[in-house]
Structures are given as C-alpha cells and as structure tokens.
Design an enzyme around this catalytic site. Sequence first.
Site, PDB file in Angstrom:
ATOM      1  N   ASP A 128      14.260  -6.199 -15.646  1.00 60.69           N
ATOM      2  CA  ASP A 128      14.447  -4.867 -16.210  1.00 60.69           C
ATOM      3  C   ASP A 128      14.389  -4.920 -17.735  1.00 60.69           C
ATOM      4  OD1 ASP A 128      16.784  -6.332 -16.264  1.00 60.69           O
ATOM      5  OD2 ASP A 128      18.076  -4.738 -15.535  1.00 60.69           O
ATOM      6  N   GLY A 144      20.056  -5.917 -12.111  1.00 64.52           N
ATOM      7  CA  GLY A 144      19.324  -4.836 -12.772  1.00 64.52           C
ATOM      8  C   GLY A 144      17.906  -4.593 -12.296  1.00 64.52           C
ATOM      9  N   ASP A 197      23.148  -1.273 -16.495  1.00 65.49           N
ATOM     10  CA  ASP A 197      24.506  -0.733 -16.354  1.00 65.49           C
ATOM     11  C   ASP A 197      25.345  -0.861 -17.627  1.00 65.49           C
ATOM     12  OD1 ASP A 197      24.763  -3.651 -16.145  1.00 65.49           O
ATOM     13  OD2 ASP A 197      26.835  -3.239 -15.581  1.00 65.49           O
ATOM     14  N   ASP A 221      16.259  -9.284 -23.537  1.00 54.69           N
ATOM     15  CA  ASP A 221      17.119  -9.051 -24.702  1.00 54.69           C
ATOM     16  C   ASP A 221      16.937 -10.259 -25.631  1.00 54.69           C
ATOM     17  OD1 ASP A 221      19.329  -8.343 -26.305  1.00 54.69           O
ATOM     18  OD2 ASP A 221      20.342  -7.429 -24.617  1.00 54.69           O
TER      19      ASP A 221
HETATM   20  C1  PRP Z   1      20.338  -8.472 -18.043  1.00 56.70           C
HETATM   21  C2  PRP Z   1      18.868  -8.453 -17.655  1.00 56.70           C
HETATM   22  C3  PRP Z   1      18.425  -9.858 -17.886  1.00 56.70           C
HETATM   23  C4  PRP Z   1      19.320 -10.328 -19.004  1.00 56.70           C
HETATM   24  C5  PRP Z   1      18.552 -10.291 -20.276  1.00 56.70           C
HETATM   25  O1  PRP Z   1      21.109  -8.844 -16.942  1.00 56.70           O
HETATM   26  O2  PRP Z   1      18.670  -8.035 -16.332  1.00 56.70           O
HETATM   27  O3  PRP Z   1      18.563 -10.655 -16.737  1.00 56.70           O
HETATM   28  O4  PRP Z   1      20.424  -9.431 -19.096  1.00 56.70           O
HETATM   29  O5  PRP Z   1      19.321 -10.785 -21.344  1.00 56.70           O
HETATM   30  P1  PRP Z   1      18.801 -11.946 -22.288  1.00 56.70           P
HETATM   31  O6  PRP Z   1      17.368 -11.687 -22.582  1.00 56.70           O
HETATM   32  O7  PRP Z   1      19.668 -11.822 -23.512  1.00 56.70           O
HETATM   33  O8  PRP Z   1      19.011 -13.251 -21.594  1.00 56.70           O
HETATM   34  P2  PRP Z   1      22.697  -8.736 -16.938  1.00 56.70           P
HETATM   35  O9  PRP Z   1      23.281 -10.037 -17.395  1.00 56.70           O
HETATM   36  O10 PRP Z   1      23.114  -7.504 -17.689  1.00 56.70           O
HETATM   37  O11 PRP Z   1      23.035  -8.604 -15.396  1.00 56.70           O
HETATM   38  P3  PRP Z   1      22.784  -7.396 -14.359  1.00 56.70           P
HETATM   39  O12 PRP Z   1      21.290  -7.265 -14.222  1.00 56.70           O
HETATM   40  O13 PRP Z   1      23.431  -7.855 -13.097  1.00 56.70           O
HETATM   41  O14 PRP Z   1      23.407  -6.144 -14.919  1.00 56.70           O
END
Ligand code: PRP
Length: 183
Positions: free
Chosen positions: A102, A46, A161, A105
């Site tokens: 990005d 991301g 995504d 969460d």
């Molecule tokens: C998203 C984002 C962070 C993570 C945050 O990545 O880029 O790395 O989730 O979540 P958290 O704070 O609950 O740990 P994702 O796993 O969606 O992977 P991607 O970037 O490859 O889509």
Amino acid sequence: MDTYAPDIEKILIPAEAIQAKLAEIGERITQDYTGRSLLLVGVLKGAFVVMADLARYIRLPLEFDFMAVSSYGSATKTSGVVRILKDLDHDLENLDVLLVEDIVDSGLTLKYLLKNLAARKPASLEVAALLRKEGIQKVPLDLRYVGFDIPNEFVVGYGLDYDERYRTLPHVATLKPEAYNTD
Ligand code: PRP
C-alpha cells in the site's frame, strides 16, 4: 465510510483517481506478465485493499499469497530488521512474484522483504506500490509500478490505518488533529 467522515481533514487522492490508476497499472501488468506464472504477494495488513482491487484489473490467471511482518520495536526504523509473523504458503521457485504494497515510507520493510524473497529464487521479483512518500526513502528501491508519489504526511484510508481505523475509506486522506489520540 460515513463513520469516519468527520475525522477527515483533506482528501489527498479521491477514490476515482485510485481506481483509474489501478486500472492503468493492471493493464501494464497484463501486458508484462502474459504467458507467465504470476503470484501476487500482499504484505498484511494494509495491502489487502489494493491487492483486491488491483488483482481484478489484471486480465490474467494469477495466484495470491500473503505475508505478515512486524518490526522489532523502534530499532527497526533504522535497522530495517523485520520479523515474519506469517510466511508465504507458496514455494517461489519458477514463479513470477509481484510484491504488492500500500505504501513505501522509509522503504526499509520493502528492502528486507525483497532480499528475503529473492533468496527463494523466484523466476522474477517486482514491486507494485500504490503510494510512495516523496524523498524519504533511506534505501534505493527499484519499484516497477508506483501509483502516486505523495508528500511526507501521515495518511489513512484505502488500507492504511491510524490505530487500526480508517482502512475502509475508499480514498487516501489526512486526519484532523483532533482525530488523533481519541479512545
Ligand atoms: C506499512 C506499509 C508497509 C510499511 C512501510 O505497514 O504497509 O508495509 O508500513 O513502511 P517503511 O517503508 O517505512 O518500511 P504497517 O507497519 O503500518 O502495518 P499495517 O499494514 O499492518 O498497518
């Protein structure tokens, strides 16, 4: 972008607002890191979009590196354990590391990464995150640069995504219910 337009429910953060915020953060980073050895570390996938734009608002020489991480299934959301799929190319010693995300969460991915990177003895370690979901972090995190606090809704665009789609949208948006679970 037009391909995805019919699936968008609401634009939460318009493209212009994202760019203006990144320009502002880029300027702060320029002030804060002048004379230092800045390494931007992006967390794939991301962060590649925010990394590309943010880096061009920083008026300093800098280097890039990337990590790819993956969760150990559903247990991760509570344990915060992540698996490193691609590690950094750089040795972090004596580098001023700025981790670029990005979205934050639960914050568990970031907590794990910060601990992991801190053990490599960088000169400094800070975080720049474009988005932070309000009030749902399970761990206290000290984020040096944050673009926007957003409500706890599922968002796509600007690197984010749903099922690997929508990353190329220039804004951050929510999806119509019918956009989910289509083949
Ligand atoms: C998203 C984002 C962070 C993570 C945050 O990545 O880029 O790395 O989730 O979540 P958290 O704070 O609950 O740990 P994702 O796993 O969606 O992977 P991607 O970037 O490859 O889509």
